[in-house]
Design an enzyme around this catalytic site. Structure first.
Site, PDB file in Angstrom:
ATOM      1  N   ARG A   1      88.071 -24.320  24.738  1.00 53.36           N
ATOM      2  CA  ARG A   1      88.366 -23.078  24.127  1.00 53.36           C
ATOM      3  C   ARG A   1      88.548 -23.293  22.480  1.00 53.36           C
ATOM      4  O   ARG A   1      88.357 -22.473  21.824  1.00 53.36           O
ATOM      5  CB  ARG A   1      89.245 -22.032  24.723  1.00 53.36           C
ATOM      6  CG  ARG A   1      89.198 -21.839  26.185  1.00 53.36           C
ATOM      7  CD  ARG A   1      88.674 -20.673  26.593  1.00 53.36           C
ATOM      8  NE  ARG A   1      87.297 -20.965  26.417  1.00 53.36           N
ATOM      9  CZ  ARG A   1      86.497 -21.650  27.511  1.00 53.36           C
ATOM     10  NH1 ARG A   1      87.020 -22.298  28.325  1.00 53.36           N
ATOM     11  NH2 ARG A   1      85.077 -21.817  27.409  1.00 53.36           N
TER      12      ARG A   1
ATOM     13  N   HIS B   1      99.889 -13.103  24.204  1.00 52.25           N
ATOM     14  CA  HIS B   1      99.410 -14.144  25.214  1.00 52.25           C
ATOM     15  C   HIS B   1      99.490 -15.726  24.495  1.00 52.25           C
ATOM     16  O   HIS B   1      98.602 -16.337  25.212  1.00 52.25           O
ATOM     17  CB  HIS B   1      97.896 -13.921  25.963  1.00 52.25           C
ATOM     18  CG  HIS B   1      98.337 -12.600  26.471  1.00 52.25           C
ATOM     19  ND1 HIS B   1      97.047 -11.957  27.031  1.00 52.25           N
ATOM     20  CD2 HIS B   1      99.403 -12.031  27.012  1.00 52.25           C
ATOM     21  CE1 HIS B   1      97.555 -11.007  27.972  1.00 52.25           C
ATOM     22  NE2 HIS B   1      98.825 -10.741  28.081  1.00 52.25           N
TER      23      HIS B   1
ATOM     24  N   GLN C   1      96.043  -9.398  22.599  1.00 50.28           N
ATOM     25  CA  GLN C   1      96.093 -10.272  23.684  1.00 50.28           C
ATOM     26  C   GLN C   1      95.318 -11.494  23.412  1.00 50.28           C
ATOM     27  O   GLN C   1      95.473 -12.407  24.321  1.00 50.28           O
ATOM     28  CB  GLN C   1      95.360  -9.572  25.084  1.00 50.28           C
ATOM     29  CG  GLN C   1      96.295  -8.067  25.307  1.00 50.28           C
ATOM     30  CD  GLN C   1      95.390  -7.391  26.236  1.00 50.28           C
ATOM     31  OE1 GLN C   1      95.385  -7.527  27.419  1.00 50.28           O
ATOM     32  NE2 GLN C   1      94.659  -6.440  25.639  1.00 50.28           N
ATOM     33  N   ASN C   2      94.494 -11.713  22.463  1.00 45.98           N
ATOM     34  CA  ASN C   2      93.706 -12.726  21.741  1.00 45.98           C
ATOM     35  C   ASN C   2      94.545 -13.779  21.498  1.00 45.98           C
ATOM     36  O   ASN C   2      95.490 -13.768  20.959  1.00 45.98           O
ATOM     37  CB  ASN C   2      92.650 -12.445  21.132  1.00 45.98           C
ATOM     38  CG  ASN C   2      91.764 -11.370  21.666  1.00 45.98           C
ATOM     39  OD1 ASN C   2      91.688 -11.050  22.728  1.00 45.98           O
ATOM     40  ND2 ASN C   2      91.073 -10.466  20.660  1.00 45.98           N
ATOM     41  N   VAL C   3      94.156 -15.161  21.761  1.00 50.01           N
ATOM     42  CA  VAL C   3      95.100 -16.280  21.452  1.00 50.01           C
ATOM     43  C   VAL C   3      94.186 -17.005  20.376  1.00 50.01           C
ATOM     44  O   VAL C   3      94.661 -18.144  20.119  1.00 50.01           O
ATOM     45  CB  VAL C   3      95.072 -17.404  22.611  1.00 50.01           C
ATOM     46  CG1 VAL C   3      95.827 -16.600  23.861  1.00 50.01           C
ATOM     47  CG2 VAL C   3      93.639 -17.803  23.139  1.00 50.01           C
TER      48      VAL C   3
ATOM     49  N   GLY D   1      88.466  -3.227  22.563  1.00 56.54           N
ATOM     50  CA  GLY D   1      87.680  -4.543  23.529  1.00 56.54           C
ATOM     51  C   GLY D   1      88.810  -4.995  24.354  1.00 56.54           C
ATOM     52  O   GLY D   1      88.831  -6.305  24.583  1.00 56.54           O
ATOM     53  N   THR D   2      89.518  -4.007  25.149  1.00 50.53           N
ATOM     54  CA  THR D   2      90.139  -4.969  26.286  1.00 50.53           C
ATOM     55  C   THR D   2      90.065  -3.827  27.576  1.00 50.53           C
ATOM     56  O   THR D   2      90.028  -2.592  27.409  1.00 50.53           O
ATOM     57  CB  THR D   2      91.682  -4.671  25.909  1.00 50.53           C
ATOM     58  OG1 THR D   2      92.314  -5.124  27.108  1.00 50.53           O
ATOM     59  CG2 THR D   2      92.222  -3.508  25.309  1.00 50.53           C
ATOM     60  N   SER D   3      89.895  -4.462  28.664  1.00 49.95           N
ATOM     61  CA  SER D   3      89.533  -3.892  30.008  1.00 49.95           C
ATOM     62  C   SER D   3      90.829  -3.198  30.357  1.00 49.95           C
ATOM     63  O   SER D   3      90.896  -2.056  31.381  1.00 49.95           O
ATOM     64  CB  SER D   3      88.927  -4.726  31.048  1.00 49.95           C
ATOM     65  OG  SER D   3      90.164  -5.931  30.973  1.00 49.95           O
TER      66      SER D   3
HETATM   67  P1  OAD Z   1      88.263  -8.631  29.273  1.00 46.48           P
HETATM   68  O1  OAD Z   1      87.237  -9.494  29.269  1.00 46.48           O
HETATM   69  O2  OAD Z   1      89.116  -7.995  30.394  1.00 46.48           O
HETATM   70  O3  OAD Z   1      87.844  -7.194  28.672  1.00 46.48           O
HETATM   71  C1  OAD Z   1      87.144  -7.124  27.462  1.00 46.48           C
HETATM   72  C2  OAD Z   1      86.612  -5.668  27.323  1.00 46.48           C
HETATM   73  O4  OAD Z   1      85.920  -6.023  25.941  1.00 46.48           O
HETATM   74  C3  OAD Z   1      85.787  -4.952  28.101  1.00 46.48           C
HETATM   75  O5  OAD Z   1      86.223  -3.704  28.323  1.00 46.48           O
HETATM   76  C4  OAD Z   1      84.457  -5.028  27.316  1.00 46.48           C
HETATM   77  O6  OAD Z   1      83.645  -3.937  27.757  1.00 46.48           O
HETATM   78  C5  OAD Z   1      84.778  -4.905  25.852  1.00 46.48           C
HETATM   79  N1  OAD Z   1      83.805  -5.227  25.189  1.00 46.48           N
HETATM   80  C6  OAD Z   1      82.687  -6.400  25.291  1.00 46.48           C
HETATM   81  N2  OAD Z   1      81.929  -6.510  24.146  1.00 46.48           N
HETATM   82  C7  OAD Z   1      82.293  -5.741  23.231  1.00 46.48           C
HETATM   83  C8  OAD Z   1      82.090  -5.659  21.762  1.00 46.48           C
HETATM   84  N3  OAD Z   1      81.293  -6.174  21.245  1.00 46.48           N
HETATM   85  N4  OAD Z   1      83.096  -4.809  21.259  1.00 46.48           N
HETATM   86  C9  OAD Z   1      84.196  -4.306  21.679  1.00 46.48           C
HETATM   87  N5  OAD Z   1      84.394  -4.309  22.988  1.00 46.48           N
HETATM   88  C10 OAD Z   1      83.669  -5.124  23.812  1.00 46.48           C
HETATM   89  O7  OAD Z   1      89.477  -8.996  28.053  1.00 46.48           O
HETATM   90  P2  OAD Z   1      90.789  -8.479  27.825  1.00 46.48           P
HETATM   91  O8  OAD Z   1      91.126  -7.286  28.213  1.00 46.48           O
HETATM   92  O9  OAD Z   1      91.462  -8.953  26.471  1.00 46.48           O
HETATM   93  O10 OAD Z   1      95.033 -13.280  29.382  1.00 46.48           O
HETATM   94  O11 OAD Z   1      91.672  -9.499  28.943  1.00 46.48           O
HETATM   95  C11 OAD Z   1      92.929  -9.381  28.989  1.00 46.48           C
HETATM   96  C12 OAD Z   1      93.765 -10.867  29.160  1.00 46.48           C
HETATM   97  O12 OAD Z   1      93.032 -11.213  30.584  1.00 46.48           O
HETATM   98  C13 OAD Z   1      93.390 -11.885  28.148  1.00 46.48           C
HETATM   99  O13 OAD Z   1      94.386 -12.038  27.203  1.00 46.48           O
HETATM  100  C14 OAD Z   1      93.537 -13.160  29.097  1.00 46.48           C
HETATM  101  C15 OAD Z   1      92.745 -12.520  30.357  1.00 46.48           C
HETATM  102  O14 OAD Z   1      92.957 -13.363  31.471  1.00 46.48           O
HETATM  103  C16 OAD Z   1      95.230 -14.661  29.399  1.00 46.48           C
HETATM  104  O15 OAD Z   1      94.426 -15.623  29.747  1.00 46.48           O
HETATM  105  C17 OAD Z   1      96.775 -14.781  29.784  1.00 46.48           C
END
Ligand code: OAD
Length: 229
Positions: A57, A105, A87-89, A170-172
């Site tokens: 990574r 995170h 939440q991004n590292v 961009g977070t689920s």
């Molecule tokens: P996810 O992978 O769960 O969600 C990513 C989100 O980004 C989804 O809702 C996608 O639809 C959206 N997405 C995709 N392409 C995009 C774009 N071009 N522009 C905007 N949005 C887009 O990622 P996170 O919600 O960040 O933690 O995940 C949360 C945490 O889970 C992370 O910090 C990580 C992970 O496991 C740890 O590792 C502790």
């Protein structure tokens, strides 16, 4: 006094920088098991596997660049008091010019003692089994793993409580406690959520869904917030 904007970001804001998200199709959690590479139990079982995952990574991050969404969020600081709660590292918000960033995170370009979380060091190369902190304990990535406390959460809650505007990008919104932050906003403030995919929206008042990828959605919001168009 400037209005306060909080921007809560997740992996989706980095997608246009070429970094995979976690849960989209083809995302990182399809190739790796969370419990193997992002948990204290996985670390106890196989340190090399965990270190390799984060070494990969880190290499990819060092080859990546911030995209237009990161840069334009920094432009918001002209007129607003902006805090990025991510939440991004990655350091892409920093390289994009934002100056006030809370990493919920942890950070990939930092490592820490595996025994004492207060011993944190910069890290731009691989970490190997046997690499030790000056006090003699194995070094690990400075990442908050599943099942670990999120030291910045209270700070982030307070920031969200005081916001005049919330932008989520961009977070689920499935990983807690980060996902719960949206519930701490004041009732009346405007809230936007930018995501190109349909998703269950949080049930909070005054939320507008901008169904676009981050670069397009941020451009759209900048026009409203900075130029009133
Ligand atoms: P996810 O992978 O769960 O969600 C990513 C989100 O980004 C989804 O809702 C996608 O639809 C959206 N997405 C995709 N392409 C995009 C774009 N071009 N522009 C905007 N949005 C887009 O990622 P996170 O919600 O960040 O933690 O995940 C949360 C945490 O889970 C992370 O910090 C990580 C992970 O496991 C740890 O590792 C502790």
């Amino acid at each position: 006094m400037k209005q306060k904007i909080t921007v809560l970001t997740g992996a989706g804001i980095s997608a246009e920088s070429g970094i995979k998200t976690f849960r989209d199709s083809g995302g990182l959690w399809e190739e790796h098991r969370i419990e193997d590479v992002a948990s204290p139990e996985g670390w106890a079982r196989n340190k090399e596997l965990v270190l390799n995952f984060y070494n990969q990574r880190r290499k990819q991050l060092l080859e990546s660049k911030p995209n237009r969404a990161h840069f334009r969020l920094a432009d918001l600081e002209e007129k607003f008091d902006v805090t990025i709660v991510t939440q991004n590292v990655y350091d892409l918000h920093e390289r994009g010019g934002s100056t006030n960033i809370v990493h919920l995170h942890g950070e990939l370009l930092k490592m820490r003692s595996s025994l004492d979380g207060s011993l944190v060091y910069d890290c731009t190369t691989d970490i190997h089994v046997g690499d030790k902190c000056p006090k003699g304990s194995q070094l690990r990535p400075n990442i908050v793993w599943f099942g670990e406390a999120v030291p910045e959460i209270e700070n982030a809650i307070e920031i969200v409580r005081q916001s005049d505007i919330l932008i989520v990008i961009g977070t689920s919104l499935v990983v807690y406690p980060a996902a719960g932050l949206v519930n701490y906003t004041r009732y009346e403030i405007p809230k936007w959520l930018i995501d190109p995919n349909d998703m269950p929206l949080p049930r909070i008042p005054n939320l507008k869904f901008v169904n676009e990828k981050a670069t397009v959605g941020v451009d759209y919001l900048i026009n409203i917030l900075l130029y009133n168009v």
